[in-house]
Design a protein around this motif. Structure first.
Motif, PDB file in Angstrom:
ATOM      1  N   SER A   1      24.571  63.271  28.682  1.00 35.57           N
ATOM      2  CA  SER A   1      25.988  62.981  28.894  1.00 35.57           C
ATOM      3  C   SER A   1      26.448  61.917  27.906  1.00 35.57           C
ATOM      4  CB  SER A   1      26.235  62.530  30.331  1.00 35.57           C
ATOM      5  OG  SER A   1      25.532  61.346  30.626  1.00 35.57           O
ATOM      6  N   ALA A   2      25.505  61.138  27.395  1.00 33.51           N
ATOM      7  CA  ALA A   2      25.807  60.121  26.378  1.00 33.51           C
ATOM      8  C   ALA A   2      24.500  59.707  25.707  1.00 33.51           C
ATOM      9  CB  ALA A   2      26.459  58.897  27.017  1.00 33.51           C
ATOM     10  N   TYR A   3      24.598  59.293  24.445  1.00 37.54           N
ATOM     11  CA  TYR A   3      23.406  58.804  23.744  1.00 37.54           C
ATOM     12  C   TYR A   3      23.816  57.927  22.563  1.00 37.54           C
ATOM     13  CZ  TYR A   3      24.317  62.305  20.161  1.00 37.54           C
ATOM     14  OH  TYR A   3      24.898  63.040  19.174  1.00 37.54           O
ATOM     15  N   ILE A   4      22.889  57.106  22.137  1.00 39.92           N
ATOM     16  CA  ILE A   4      23.041  56.268  20.944  1.00 39.92           C
ATOM     17  C   ILE A   4      21.705  56.295  20.215  1.00 39.92           C
ATOM     18  CG2 ILE A   4      23.425  53.940  20.025  1.00 39.92           C
ATOM     19  CD1 ILE A   4      24.964  53.292  22.580  1.00 39.92           C
ATOM     20  N   THR A   5      21.741  56.461  18.905  1.00 40.09           N
ATOM     21  CA  THR A   5      20.543  56.347  18.079  1.00 40.09           C
ATOM     22  C   THR A   5      20.718  55.145  17.177  1.00 40.09           C
ATOM     23  OG1 THR A   5      20.199  58.738  18.103  1.00 40.09           O
ATOM     24  CG2 THR A   5      19.080  57.490  16.373  1.00 40.09           C
ATOM     25  N   ARG A   6      19.724  54.281  17.170  1.00 37.38           N
ATOM     26  CA  ARG A   6      19.729  53.095  16.313  1.00 37.38           C
ATOM     27  C   ARG A   6      18.461  53.115  15.468  1.00 37.38           C
ATOM     28  NH1 ARG A   6      21.283  51.228  21.629  1.00 37.38           N
ATOM     29  NH2 ARG A   6      23.359  50.289  21.594  1.00 37.38           N
ATOM     30  N   ILE A   7      18.588  52.702  14.223  1.00 39.95           N
ATOM     31  CA  ILE A   7      17.429  52.628  13.327  1.00 39.95           C
ATOM     32  C   ILE A   7      17.335  51.192  12.830  1.00 39.95           C
ATOM     33  CG2 ILE A   7      16.420  53.446  11.161  1.00 39.95           C
ATOM     34  CD1 ILE A   7      18.012  56.068  11.608  1.00 39.95           C
ATOM     35  N   CYS A   8      16.149  50.627  12.915  1.00 39.25           N
ATOM     36  CA  CYS A   8      15.992  49.247  12.467  1.00 39.25           C
ATOM     37  C   CYS A   8      14.635  49.056  11.788  1.00 39.25           C
ATOM     38  CB  CYS A   8      16.145  48.279  13.628  1.00 39.25           C
ATOM     39  SG  CYS A   8      14.984  48.526  14.973  1.00 39.25           S
ATOM     40  N   LYS A   9      14.578  48.027  10.985  1.00 33.83           N
ATOM     41  CA  LYS A   9      13.335  47.654  10.323  1.00 33.83           C
ATOM     42  C   LYS A   9      12.654  46.572  11.154  1.00 33.83           C
ATOM     43  CE  LYS A   9      11.491  46.076   5.919  1.00 33.83           C
ATOM     44  NZ  LYS A   9      11.846  45.642   4.554  1.00 33.83           N
ATOM     45  N   VAL A  10      11.392  46.776  11.433  1.00 33.82           N
ATOM     46  CA  VAL A  10      10.602  45.786  12.168  1.00 33.82           C
ATOM     47  C   VAL A  10       9.948  44.880  11.142  1.00 33.82           C
ATOM     48  CG1 VAL A  10       8.695  45.416  13.775  1.00 33.82           C
ATOM     49  CG2 VAL A  10      10.210  47.423  14.053  1.00 33.82           C
ATOM     50  N   ASP A  11      10.374  43.633  11.112  1.00 29.44           N
ATOM     51  CA  ASP A  11       9.813  42.656  10.179  1.00 29.44           C
ATOM     52  C   ASP A  11       8.683  41.854  10.798  1.00 29.44           C
ATOM     53  OD1 ASP A  11      11.428  43.097   7.869  1.00 29.44           O
ATOM     54  OD2 ASP A  11      13.076  42.044   8.859  1.00 29.44           O
ATOM     55  N   HIS A  12       8.723  41.690  12.108  1.00 23.93           N
ATOM     56  CA  HIS A  12       7.723  40.887  12.823  1.00 23.93           C
ATOM     57  C   HIS A  12       7.447  41.537  14.160  1.00 23.93           C
ATOM     58  CE1 HIS A  12       8.410  37.628   9.950  1.00 23.93           C
ATOM     59  NE2 HIS A  12       9.712  37.797  10.174  1.00 23.93           N
ATOM     60  N   ASP A  13       6.221  41.417  14.613  1.00 23.80           N
ATOM     61  CA  ASP A  13       5.895  41.749  15.991  1.00 23.80           C
ATOM     62  C   ASP A  13       4.786  40.825  16.463  1.00 23.80           C
ATOM     63  OD1 ASP A  13       3.484  42.812  15.030  1.00 23.80           O
ATOM     64  OD2 ASP A  13       4.040  44.884  15.370  1.00 23.80           O
ATOM     65  N   TYR A  14       4.674  40.687  17.751  1.00 22.53           N
ATOM     66  CA  TYR A  14       3.576  39.928  18.348  1.00 22.53           C
ATOM     67  C   TYR A  14       3.297  40.553  19.694  1.00 22.53           C
ATOM     68  CZ  TYR A  14       7.556  37.479  20.438  1.00 22.53           C
ATOM     69  OH  TYR A  14       8.738  37.177  21.081  1.00 22.53           O
ATOM     70  N   HIS A  15       2.089  40.345  20.205  1.00 22.64           N
ATOM     71  CA  HIS A  15       1.721  41.047  21.412  1.00 22.64           C
ATOM     72  C   HIS A  15       0.578  40.371  22.147  1.00 22.64           C
ATOM     73  CE1 HIS A  15      -1.018  42.179  18.353  1.00 22.64           C
ATOM     74  NE2 HIS A  15      -1.381  43.338  18.808  1.00 22.64           N
TER      75      HIS A  15
END
Length: 108
Positions: free
Chosen positions: A92-106
């Motif tokens: 019924s609705a949607y959004i697509t976003r594209i991004c660059k991951v510069d950092h992650d931690y976990h």
């Protein structure tokens, strides 16, 4: 589903946020599984994480090594057919976003 095993950044994320309709749930699930299977064979695919609540709100994040890999996946014919079906019947609705991951931690 478990956490995607991504490499050290940088890499890219495609964030697909959607609200489902109640139409054709069986066909949707089959197609969603097939899209993950096909994407996993696509050059540059790094992994996927997905969640949906009982009200039909969901987020799927796929990870890719480059913008070119994302473009190739967007142009995949089976993926395009699924997108058409999704727009027509499943979302019924949607959004697509594209991004660059510069950092992650976990903490896994």
């Amino acid at each position: 589903m478990s956490f995607a095993q991504t490499p050290s950044p940088p890499y890219y994320a495609v964030i697909f946020t959607s609200r489902r309709t109640e139409k054709d749930a069986k066909g949707y699930n089959r197609t969603a599984d097939l899209m993950v299977e096909l994407a996993s064979k696509q050059s540059g695919f790094l992994g996927v994480e997905s969640s949906r609540d009982q009200d039909g709100f969901g987020i799927t994040v796929s990870y890719w090594d480059s913008l070119e890999s994302i473009k190739q996946w967007k142009n995949n014919l089976s993926h395009q057919k699924a997108q058409v079906k999704g727009k027509k019947d499943w979302y019924s609705a949607y959004i697509t976003r594209i991004c660059k991951v510069d950092h992650d931690y976990h903490s896994l």
